[in-house]
Design a protein around this motif. Structure first.
Motif, PDB file in Angstrom:
ATOM      1  N   LYS A 193       0.854  -1.195   0.000  1.00  0.00           N
ATOM      2  CA  LYS A 193       0.000   0.000   0.000  1.00  0.00           C
ATOM      3  C   LYS A 193       0.888   1.244   0.000  1.00  0.00           C
ATOM      4  CE  LYS A 193      -3.810  -2.495   0.626  1.00  0.00           C
ATOM      5  NZ  LYS A 193      -3.219  -3.783   0.262  1.00  0.00           N
ATOM      6  N   ALA A 194       1.918   1.221  -0.857  1.00  0.00           N
ATOM      7  CA  ALA A 194       2.924   2.289  -0.829  1.00  0.00           C
ATOM      8  C   ALA A 194       2.326   3.665  -1.116  1.00  0.00           C
ATOM      9  CB  ALA A 194       4.044   1.987  -1.826  1.00  0.00           C
ATOM     10  N   HIS A 195       1.182   3.702  -1.797  1.00  0.00           N
ATOM     11  CA  HIS A 195       0.541   4.989  -2.099  1.00  0.00           C
ATOM     12  C   HIS A 195      -0.164   5.579  -0.888  1.00  0.00           C
ATOM     13  CE1 HIS A 195      -2.436   1.881  -2.474  1.00  0.00           C
ATOM     14  NE2 HIS A 195      -3.415   2.704  -2.760  1.00  0.00           N
ATOM     15  N   LEU A 196      -0.382   4.777   0.140  1.00  0.00           N
ATOM     16  CA  LEU A 196      -1.088   5.243   1.330  1.00  0.00           C
ATOM     17  C   LEU A 196      -0.254   5.177   2.604  1.00  0.00           C
ATOM     18  CD1 LEU A 196      -4.540   3.486   0.691  1.00  0.00           C
ATOM     19  CD2 LEU A 196      -4.026   5.920   0.389  1.00  0.00           C
ATOM     20  N   ARG A 197       0.893   4.501   2.552  1.00  0.00           N
ATOM     21  CA  ARG A 197       1.629   4.236   3.793  1.00  0.00           C
ATOM     22  C   ARG A 197       2.184   5.500   4.450  1.00  0.00           C
ATOM     23  NH1 ARG A 197       7.303   1.159   2.074  1.00  0.00           N
ATOM     24  NH2 ARG A 197       8.097   2.772   0.658  1.00  0.00           N
TER      25      ARG A 197
END
Length: 477
Positions: free
Chosen positions: A117-121
């Protein structure tokens, strides 16, 4: 009304003034208490809602992850843990977040899950803290070089040369992969390609930076570099950022002086300006290490480790001295090293570098005068004909963090080294020109930025200190 950041509001003396703030909901308790964060700092600001004053449907839209605009009155907090809070007068939902599907909930998530979830982490405390420290380090780097008379140089990302000589490069081409044009020998004809020759993504801006140092005196690059090394480990990235200063009229001693001063200055900057985030990351690291065996735990806490670098002089040791120390060390004699040290000329591994720093010298170490056979062609050959004027800086916990050298300024010596290694002079004619026209002693070094961020934040995996990691089989975002 001009919006304020959460960081500004938390440091403001409350006097019942009207304020406006935007951010994302961390938690919403009892239909009354909103913990709001906008990324400007680690802490949230508490916003107190009188639920009878707002439409019930509006309050139902508020959940973890919802983006809000809040107007209200800044007052002294009645609760513990914060000095101020906002009595909400106006609520506006920028964008809701379905609590059933929003993945970043107020609980502990594994780092492996968050990489997916790199776009939200970055909305988690850990990654927000890491990225604020990363940003501060970037600023400190530019500030240091600016304050010391360097010029910022933009090295090309597309290149026809392999500065490291390792051949692990990403090809750049516009040729049809299904039917590329072929030369008479059956090989791909790169003369038909966009640039008229075989080109790749750069592994280093060093060679080009050398050219500009020989006109501007002192330059530095700070940009993305690429390595097509199929290493799926916690230490490797396919795309990473490099800091590479190059200095005319600097010998190896001046190069080592600069590198040591540079590292101490940028780490001092984050110690002074990122205290809250570093304390949070230190606590996170201590909690994480409680589950490790005693032998695998760090001997120093994070902030102590940073101060250890800043406050200690770096010990300078020749490669030859280091080999003698390692050969006669207890781990080597008792065969505890995974890669035993047997003879002069061995390429040192991280376990050897860490032993020198953490066990033997107990301070940061600069190794210099390495065997020519294990170093790059552009490093200046010493008078013994066996070693080159190379240097590596070794840190606790990670081993090598900086690699550099005095560059070979003598035309004939450089040509002989290139010929021995099979490097085509025609490919680097311009690099040889630097030695033909006004050559001079010059030096430089390279520092992998993500290695520095990793050291500064205590993160165990290099994929967690860059916003969107590029690794084998992974370019999702």
């Amino acid at each position: 009304m001009k919006p304020s950041s959460v960081k500004e509001l938390l440091s403001t003396t409350p006097s019942h003034q009207e304020v406006l703030v935007n951010g994302w909901v961390k938690t919403f308790r009892s239909n009354r208490f909103i913990a709001l964060n906008d990324g400007s700092c680690l802490n949230n600001i508490q916003c107190v809602v009188d639920f009878e004053a707002f439409d019930e449907a509006l309050l139902k839209e508020i959940a973890t992850g919802t983006a809000l605009q809040i107007e209200g009155i800044l007052v002294a907090s009645q609760g513990k843990g914060q000095s101020v809070e906002i009595q909400v007068t106006t609520l506006r939902v920028h964008g809701s977040a379905d609590p059933e599907t929003y993945p970043i909930q107020p609980k502990k998530h594994s780092l492996e899950f968050l990489r997916e979830k790199a776009h939200l982490r970055v909305r988690t405390n850990t990654f927000a803290a890491v990225m604020r420290v990363r940003s501060a380090l970037s600023f400190a780097i530019h500030k240091y070089f600016r304050d010391n008379g360097f010029y910022y140089f933009h090295a090309p990302i597309i290149t026809g040369s392999d500065a490291e000589g390792a051949g692990e490069m990403f090809r750049v081409t516009t040729l049809d992969p299904k039917a590329p044009p072929l030369a008479e020998d059956g090989e791909i004809d790169y003369k038909e390609d966009f640039f008229g020759k075989e080109t790749n993504l750069t592994v280093s801006g060093q060679l080009e930076a050398e050219a500009y140092a020989m006109g501007l005196g002192k330059v530095y690059t700070f940009g993305p570099t690429f390595r097509a090394e199929n290493s799926n480990t916690s230490r490797h990235l396919a795309e990473f950022w490099m800091i590479e200063p190059e200095m005319a009229f600097y010998d190896l001693d001046a190069n080592m002086d600069l590198a040591e001063d540079f590292i101490k200055e940028v780490l001092s900057y984050i110690l002074e300006n990122c205290e809250e985030d570093l304390q949070f990351l230190e606590k996170r690291l201590l909690d994480e290490e409680k589950s490790k065996p005693q032998a695998e735990r760090s001997e120093m806490a994070l902030i102590e480790k940073l101060k250890f670098i800043v406050e200690n002089n770096f010990k300078r040791v020749t490669y030859t001295e280091a080999i003698d120390i390692l050969r006669n060390s207890k781990p080597n004699k008792k065969k505890k090293f995974e890669y035993p040290i047997e003879a002069w000329g061995a390429d040192l591994q991280s376990e050897h570098e860490r032993y020198l720093v953490e066990k033997h010298f107990k301070c940061p170490v600069i190794l210099f005068d390495y065997p020519a056979k294990i170093k790059a062609f552009y490093m200046r050959l010493n008078e013994d004909g066996k070693t080159v004027r190379a240097m590596d800086i070794l840190f606790p916990g990670i081993g090598e963090i900086v690699g550099g050298s005095q560059r070979e300024e003598r035309l004939e010596v450089l040509k002989e080294k290139m010929n021995t290694l099979g490097i085509d002079e025609k490919e680097l004619w311009w690099y040889l020109d630097l030695r033909r026209f006004g050559t001079a002693v010059h030096s430089g070094f390279g520092l992998g930025f993500e290695r520095l961020v990793q050291f500064s934040t205590g993160m165990g995996n290099i994929r967690d200190v860059i916003p969107f990691p590029r690794t084998p089989q992974n370019a999702e975002f």
